[in-house]
Design a protein around this motif. Structure first.
Motif, PDB file in Angstrom:
ATOM      1  N   LEU A  32     -36.943 -64.995 -37.702  1.00  0.00           N
ATOM      2  CA  LEU A  32     -35.648 -64.512 -37.199  1.00  0.00           C
ATOM      3  C   LEU A  32     -34.666 -65.649 -36.986  1.00  0.00           C
ATOM      4  CD1 LEU A  32     -36.722 -61.739 -34.692  1.00  0.00           C
ATOM      5  CD2 LEU A  32     -36.315 -61.633 -37.154  1.00  0.00           C
ATOM      6  N   LEU A  85     -27.303 -61.249 -38.111  1.00  0.00           N
ATOM      7  CA  LEU A  85     -28.529 -60.723 -37.516  1.00  0.00           C
ATOM      8  C   LEU A  85     -28.287 -60.671 -36.009  1.00  0.00           C
ATOM      9  CD1 LEU A  85     -31.533 -60.164 -38.102  1.00  0.00           C
ATOM     10  CD2 LEU A  85     -31.945 -62.600 -37.946  1.00  0.00           C
ATOM     11  N   ASP A  86     -28.244 -59.473 -35.445  1.00  0.00           N
ATOM     12  CA  ASP A  86     -27.992 -59.313 -34.008  1.00  0.00           C
ATOM     13  C   ASP A  86     -29.303 -59.033 -33.297  1.00  0.00           C
ATOM     14  OD1 ASP A  86     -25.481 -59.578 -33.156  1.00  0.00           O
ATOM     15  OD2 ASP A  86     -24.827 -57.561 -33.687  1.00  0.00           O
ATOM     16  N   ILE A  87     -29.790 -59.980 -32.495  1.00  0.00           N
ATOM     17  CA  ILE A  87     -31.046 -59.715 -31.782  1.00  0.00           C
ATOM     18  C   ILE A  87     -30.683 -59.359 -30.349  1.00  0.00           C
ATOM     19  CG2 ILE A  87     -33.236 -60.701 -31.031  1.00  0.00           C
ATOM     20  CD1 ILE A  87     -33.068 -62.520 -33.506  1.00  0.00           C
ATOM     21  N   SER A  88     -31.066 -58.163 -29.902  1.00  0.00           N
ATOM     22  CA  SER A  88     -30.664 -57.748 -28.549  1.00  0.00           C
ATOM     23  C   SER A  88     -31.727 -58.225 -27.566  1.00  0.00           C
ATOM     24  CB  SER A  88     -30.556 -56.219 -28.502  1.00  0.00           C
ATOM     25  OG  SER A  88     -31.727 -55.670 -29.070  1.00  0.00           O
ATOM     26  N   LYS A  89     -31.259 -58.714 -26.418  1.00  0.00           N
ATOM     27  CA  LYS A  89     -32.183 -59.279 -25.406  1.00  0.00           C
ATOM     28  C   LYS A  89     -32.803 -58.117 -24.652  1.00  0.00           C
ATOM     29  CE  LYS A  89     -31.971 -63.366 -26.476  1.00  0.00           C
ATOM     30  NZ  LYS A  89     -32.208 -62.658 -27.755  1.00  0.00           N
ATOM     31  N   VAL A  90     -33.823 -57.450 -25.227  1.00  0.00           N
ATOM     32  CA  VAL A  90     -34.388 -56.296 -24.508  1.00  0.00           C
ATOM     33  C   VAL A  90     -35.860 -56.595 -24.200  1.00  0.00           C
ATOM     34  CG1 VAL A  90     -35.006 -53.881 -24.767  1.00  0.00           C
ATOM     35  CG2 VAL A  90     -32.800 -54.684 -25.589  1.00  0.00           C
TER      36      VAL A  90
ATOM     37  N   VAL B   6     -37.089 -51.168 -31.456  1.00  0.00           N
ATOM     38  CA  VAL B   6     -35.869 -51.691 -32.073  1.00  0.00           C
ATOM     39  C   VAL B   6     -35.423 -52.905 -31.270  1.00  0.00           C
ATOM     40  CG1 VAL B   6     -33.464 -51.202 -32.635  1.00  0.00           C
ATOM     41  CG2 VAL B   6     -35.198 -49.412 -32.911  1.00  0.00           C
ATOM     42  N   ILE B   7     -35.360 -54.084 -31.931  1.00  0.00           N
ATOM     43  CA  ILE B   7     -35.004 -55.300 -31.189  1.00  0.00           C
ATOM     44  C   ILE B   7     -33.697 -55.902 -31.694  1.00  0.00           C
ATOM     45  CG2 ILE B   7     -37.387 -55.872 -30.578  1.00  0.00           C
ATOM     46  CD1 ILE B   7     -37.361 -57.890 -32.909  1.00  0.00           C
ATOM     47  N   GLY B   8     -33.022 -55.220 -32.614  1.00  0.00           N
ATOM     48  CA  GLY B   8     -31.759 -55.784 -33.076  1.00  0.00           C
ATOM     49  C   GLY B   8     -31.210 -55.025 -34.268  1.00  0.00           C
ATOM     50  N   LEU B  26     -33.483 -54.092 -36.804  1.00  0.00           N
ATOM     51  CA  LEU B  26     -34.568 -55.072 -36.733  1.00  0.00           C
ATOM     52  C   LEU B  26     -35.633 -54.463 -35.818  1.00  0.00           C
ATOM     53  CD1 LEU B  26     -35.215 -57.957 -37.607  1.00  0.00           C
ATOM     54  CD2 LEU B  26     -34.210 -58.748 -35.471  1.00  0.00           C
ATOM     55  N   PRO B  51     -31.025 -50.126 -29.379  1.00  0.00           N
ATOM     56  CA  PRO B  51     -31.860 -51.286 -29.124  1.00  0.00           C
ATOM     57  C   PRO B  51     -32.777 -51.038 -27.921  1.00  0.00           C
ATOM     58  CG  PRO B  51     -29.538 -51.781 -28.684  1.00  0.00           C
ATOM     59  CD  PRO B  51     -29.585 -50.422 -29.264  1.00  0.00           C
ATOM     60  N   GLY B  52     -34.033 -51.462 -28.047  1.00  0.00           N
ATOM     61  CA  GLY B  52     -34.982 -51.319 -26.957  1.00  0.00           C
ATOM     62  C   GLY B  52     -35.770 -50.028 -27.037  1.00  0.00           C
TER      63      GLY B  52
END
Lengths: 90, 92
Positions: A32, A85-90, B6-8, B26, B51-52
């Protein structure tokens, strides 16, 4: 699909005749953070991508689901060029 | 089918025409205990997962079936969002 970085091209004149006209690119699998992983694949380019671009690769029989690769001995195809590439902080 | 989280999201304007109006997410594959297994992959989302969220997805050429095109180079698609996972006994 998996993330990859285009690192080269494969030129081949003697090949299965169904592959005439295919553009084979060497794609390094990346994580990533776009850091190279230790494997690569040769994929047919169905989008028109360039060197060092980050791409998405579809593998397996799904790779045959394009107008060019239909019914051809191809198991990996580049189907998108990644802009972001958007990685969400979850 | 496999569970995933789902992380992105992936933004890609230049892509094979048949996948144009689908969101690319992602996703981190999960096991029954919702722990990460394997590497994150990119999946097409026809269900609208955020997301999440925990989802389940299908792989290989069947991944084209949820799309309303009959041919597209896609090897993984989300087909559902999970409400609840109940594991009766610990897997051996």
């Amino acid at each position: 699909m998996t993330l990859g970085k285009v690192i080269g091209t494969v030129w081949s004149t003697r090949k299965d005749e169904a592959l005439v006209g295919a553009k084979f690119l060497i794609v390094q699998q990346v994580n990533l953070k776009y850091e190279a992983k230790d494997n690569f694949i040769v994929a047919v380019d169905s989008v028109g991508v360039g060197l060092n671009e980050i791409v998405l690769v579809a593998q397996g029989s799904s790779a045959r689901q394009t107008t060019f690769t239909r019914n051809k001995p191809i198991d990996a195809v580049i189907m998108a060029k990644v802009d972001k590439l958007d990685i969400s902080k979850v | 089918m496999v569970l995933g989280k789902v992380i992105g999201t992936i933004w890609a304007t230049k892509k094979y025409s048949a996948v144009n109006n689908y969101k690319m997410q992602l996703l981190q594959p999960l096991n029954a205990e919702l722990e990460n297994i394997g590497e994150p992959i990119i999946v097409l989302d026809t269900v609208g997962a955020g997301p999440g969220e925990i989802v389940y997805f299908i792989t290989s050429s069947e991944a084209v079936i949820p799309l309303d095109v009959n041919e597209a180079p896609v090897d993984a698609s989300i087909v559902g969002i999970v409400d609840y996972v109940n594991v009766e006994k610990k897997l051996a």
